[in-house]
Scaffold this active site. Structure first.
Site, short mmCIF file in Angstrom:
data_model
loop_
_atom_site.label_atom_id
_atom_site.label_comp_id
_atom_site.label_asym_id
_atom_site.label_seq_id
_atom_site.Cartn_x
_atom_site.Cartn_y
_atom_site.Cartn_z
N LYS A 206 0.84 -1.20 0.00
CA LYS A 206 0.00 0.00 0.00
C LYS A 206 0.88 1.26 0.00
O LYS A 206 0.70 2.16 -0.79
CB LYS A 206 -0.92 -0.03 1.22
CG LYS A 206 -1.81 1.17 1.34
CD LYS A 206 -2.81 1.00 2.47
CE LYS A 206 -3.52 2.32 2.74
NZ LYS A 206 -4.52 2.22 3.80
N GLU A 212 10.41 -4.75 4.58
CA GLU A 212 10.51 -6.14 4.14
C GLU A 212 10.22 -6.27 2.65
O GLU A 212 10.94 -6.95 1.90
CB GLU A 212 9.51 -7.02 4.91
CG GLU A 212 9.79 -7.17 6.40
CD GLU A 212 9.10 -6.11 7.24
OE1 GLU A 212 8.87 -4.98 6.71
OE2 GLU A 212 8.82 -6.37 8.42
N GLY A 267 -4.96 -1.95 4.86
CA GLY A 267 -4.16 -3.09 4.39
C GLY A 267 -4.82 -4.42 4.68
O GLY A 267 -4.90 -5.30 3.81
N ARG A 268 -5.34 -4.59 5.89
CA ARG A 268 -5.91 -5.90 6.26
C ARG A 268 -7.32 -6.10 5.72
O ARG A 268 -7.95 -7.12 5.99
CB ARG A 268 -5.86 -6.07 7.78
CG ARG A 268 -6.47 -4.94 8.57
CD ARG A 268 -6.08 -5.02 10.04
NE ARG A 268 -6.52 -3.87 10.82
CZ ARG A 268 -5.86 -2.74 10.95
NH1 ARG A 268 -4.70 -2.58 10.35
NH2 ARG A 268 -6.33 -1.75 11.69
N GLU A 353 -4.85 -6.82 14.65
CA GLU A 353 -4.33 -5.50 14.29
C GLU A 353 -5.46 -4.47 14.38
O GLU A 353 -5.22 -3.30 14.63
CB GLU A 353 -3.73 -5.53 12.87
CG GLU A 353 -2.76 -4.40 12.61
CD GLU A 353 -1.93 -4.58 11.34
OE1 GLU A 353 -0.73 -4.89 11.44
OE2 GLU A 353 -2.49 -4.40 10.25
N HIS A 384 -5.49 -33.04 17.60
CA HIS A 384 -4.36 -33.82 18.11
C HIS A 384 -3.24 -32.91 18.59
O HIS A 384 -2.11 -33.37 18.77
CB HIS A 384 -3.86 -34.78 17.03
CG HIS A 384 -4.94 -35.74 16.61
ND1 HIS A 384 -5.17 -36.93 17.27
CD2 HIS A 384 -5.89 -35.64 15.65
CE1 HIS A 384 -6.20 -37.54 16.69
NE2 HIS A 384 -6.65 -36.78 15.71
N LYS A 512 9.30 -0.86 14.36
CA LYS A 512 9.90 -0.51 13.05
C LYS A 512 10.96 0.58 13.25
O LYS A 512 12.05 0.51 12.69
CB LYS A 512 8.83 0.03 12.10
CG LYS A 512 7.85 -0.99 11.57
CD LYS A 512 6.96 -0.34 10.53
CE LYS A 512 5.75 -1.18 10.21
NZ LYS A 512 4.77 -0.51 9.37
O1 F6P Z 1 3.08 -2.95 9.80
C1 F6P Z 1 1.74 -3.20 9.65
C2 F6P Z 1 1.28 -2.89 8.28
O2 F6P Z 1 1.19 -1.51 8.11
C3 F6P Z 1 -0.04 -3.57 7.99
O3 F6P Z 1 -1.12 -2.89 8.47
C4 F6P Z 1 0.00 -3.71 6.50
O4 F6P Z 1 -0.94 -4.62 6.04
C5 F6P Z 1 1.42 -4.15 6.32
O5 F6P Z 1 2.15 -3.39 7.27
C6 F6P Z 1 1.99 -3.93 4.94
O6 F6P Z 1 1.92 -2.61 4.55
P1 F6P Z 1 2.14 -2.17 3.05
O7 F6P Z 1 1.04 -2.76 2.24
O8 F6P Z 1 2.10 -0.67 3.04
O9 F6P Z 1 3.47 -2.70 2.60
#
Ligand code: F6P
Length: 546
Positions: A206, A212, A267-268, A353, A384, A512
């Site tokens: 987003k 990452e 995002g979620r 979240e 199990h 972060k």
């Molecule tokens: O760190 C949490 C977050 O902001 C989530 O809410 C989001 O889904 C994820 O990181 C990834 O964010 P982006 O889509 O901006 O890479």
């Protein structure tokens, strides 16, 4: 606005709890032959059975009153109207617009968002079709066989969960892969068998700033260019999904290869947007739209059904009943469906979240528990592993059981065995086993009186453990869309009653920020001493091992 604990219905529920807590569901079923009919709802071919909960009609009345007093009706309408209910980020919350199949205008700042939504859906259709038919070719003229989604959190969990859930509808010639972890092992293991000539990378973020995803994206780009050393080939093998055109261009992806979404998509809650492109690539756009239709069907139900017949609202209220009155701290999601293997992980982000908050929307601390720990595994594997604690542990863990009546691959009696386990578990959790029943069970074993009592105690199950059951014909795109939307609105309901902002995620920011400082220390040669003794010690030891 008062907090939930100040509402009259909250006080009613506190009193009512005292009469319900000592009662056993066994007796409630025995006393009321109409209990299943009273506490189950059909929506399409989905049956929501909530009769195995520690509730009576009075409980539901009081919970519904709580929702009314908390202003749920107005809050639901405000979301659907596109108001900026995400107050900290000053954003609307409009995942419902992404699947607004009725195309009813939804305004943000006076502008209807639907033309933009439909335009991106149309682009997704054209692109996914061209990749699926082989019309879209890689730089060396070959058709795409592998799609690698690079994203994390909402830009990974939703599409990954859905692609797996709908594998029976997937085109087997196009395999989908998901890289999320910045741990290089994730990327390396996925890339190892792939041919760059036939691989399409979807970089999904987003913000297009997530450490990452940017790191994995850069390494994927380098992997590709090492094998096909031609910068112009990137345009045939890398597309982006984002709200941030500038950052996409800076990263080196042609903005014409960018699929857009908007800041009013959390995002979620984004798998319905362009973030769902890997889903469309896997199952085709018609199927993707069937999933949107399933979600829209639930949106209309949530928006219009009376509260006492409103499934997501009841799911949310039941959760509140256990969290705030019984002291439950977790909630298990137990799909009896291997294709839903990733649903618990997906719902962990969606729920935790969203509702892992302890200040209300006015910035005041809340004086009550909020979101639960979500966990789960597909049945029967979980049986199990951790069900022992569900049955006989000291914690109350409300559970959701989900299953389809029809298997995608009928094979001998597998599916009936699966479903018999689902039903047996919900029955056992509700009924339990009395000590007297346990004694009878082992009476023929010729045990000493002392040993018989000891074993009978160990074999006693208290029961009275609440479960919801979701039963539907088949896990198809429409049904999956329904299920996801049910959970989204459950989360909304709980956040609205707890009076918290379910749509920001400030709690993930601190880590972060600190990671950026620590990374500089790991990479540099300077002295380590600005942290607490534990963190300093760990950094020094890590560096000494390298
Ligand atoms: O760190 C949490 C977050 O902001 C989530 O809410 C989001 O889904 C994820 O990181 C990834 O964010 P982006 O889509 O901006 O890479």
């Amino acid at each position: 606005m008062p907090q939930s604990t100040d509402l009259p219905a909250w006080r009613t529920l506190s009193e009512h709890f005292k009469t319900i807590a000592p009662r056993h569901m066994r007796d409630m079923f025995a006393d009321d032959p109409g209990r299943f009919d009273a506490f189950s709802i059909r929506l399409g071919d989905l049956l929501f059975d909530y009769s195995k909960n520690r509730i009576t009609r009075e409980t539901i009345d009081a919970l519904v009153r709580l929702a009314e007093e908390a202003g749920l009706r107005e809050k639901i309408d405000a979301m659907f109207r596109g108001e900026r209910i995400n107050v900290t980020e000053n954003r609307a919350v409009l995942h419902v617009a992404l699947r607004n199949r009725a195309n009813r205008p939804i305004l943000v700042d006076g502008k209807d968002v639907m033309p933009d939504v439909n335009r991106v859906l149309e682009r997704m259709r054209r692109f996914s079709q061209s990749v699926r038919t082989g019309e879209w070719r890689g730089a060396t003229g070959k058709a795409i066989t592998d799609v690698v989604n690079i994203g994390i959190g909402g830009s990974d969990l939703g599409p990954k969960m859905v692609v797996k859930a709908l594998l029976p509808y997937a085109d087997p010639r196009l395999r989908a892969h998901f890289v999320s972890n910045v741990d290089e092992s994730d990327l390396i293991e996925i890339l190892r068998p792939l041919n760059p000539e036939t691989t399409l990378f979807v970089v999904a973020s987003k913000t297009f700033t997530t450490q990452e995803t940017m790191t994995n994206g850069r390494s994927a780009r380098a992997w590709f260019l090492e094998r096909i050393p031609d910068e112009t080939a990137i345009a045939r093998h890398f597309v982006a999904i984002s709200t941030n055109r500038t950052k996409v261009a800076e990263f080196g992806i042609d903005p014409r290869n960018m699929f857009e979404f908007w800041d009013w998509v959390g995002g979620r809650y984004s798998l319905w947007s362009a973030i769902g492109l890997p889903i469309a690539l896997s199952i085709g756009m018609d199927r993707f739209e069937e999933m949107l239709e399933g979600a829209h069907f639930v949106d209309e139900h949530f928006r219009t059904a009376p509260f006492e017949r409103n499934i997501p609202l009841l799911m949310g209220l039941l959760g509140i009943w256990y969290i705030n009155f019984f002291g439950a701290q977790s909630h298990a999601v137990l799909p009896y469906d291997q294709y839903l293997e990733d649903l618990p992980a997906y719902l962990q982000q969606a729920d935790m979240e969203s509702n892992g908050k302890t200040v209300d929307v006015e910035g005041r601390p809340v004086a009550y528990s909020t979101g639960p720990v979500i966990f789960g595994q597909p049945g029967t594997n979980g049986q199990h592993a951790f069900y022992q604690l569900l049955h006989q542990g000291s914690m109350l863990v409300p559970c959701d059981f989900l299953a389809a009546a029809e298997s995608h691959h009928p094979l001998a009696e597998h599916h009936d065995i699966l479903i018999s386990n689902f039903l047996a578990q919900t029955e056992a959790l509700m009924r339990g086993r009395t000590t007297e029943e346990a004694r009878q069970d082992i009476a023929s074993e010729n045990l000493s009186a002392e040993r018989l009592e000891m074993l009978a105690a160990a074999k006693t199950f208290p029961g009275n453990k609440p479960t919801n059951s979701f039963l539907y014909r088949r896990l198809d795109p429409h049904t999956l869309g329904m299920l996801i939307a049910l959970y989204e609105h459950k989360i909304f309901t709980q956040g609205a009653i707890w009076y918290i902002n379910s749509f920001d995620q400030m709690g993930v920011e601190l880590g972060k920020q600190l990671a950026r400082t620590i990374l500089a220390e790991l990479l540099g040669d300077g002295p380590i001493g600005t942290h607490d003794a534990s963190t300093n010690g760990l950094i020094r030891y890590f560096k000494s091992l390298r």
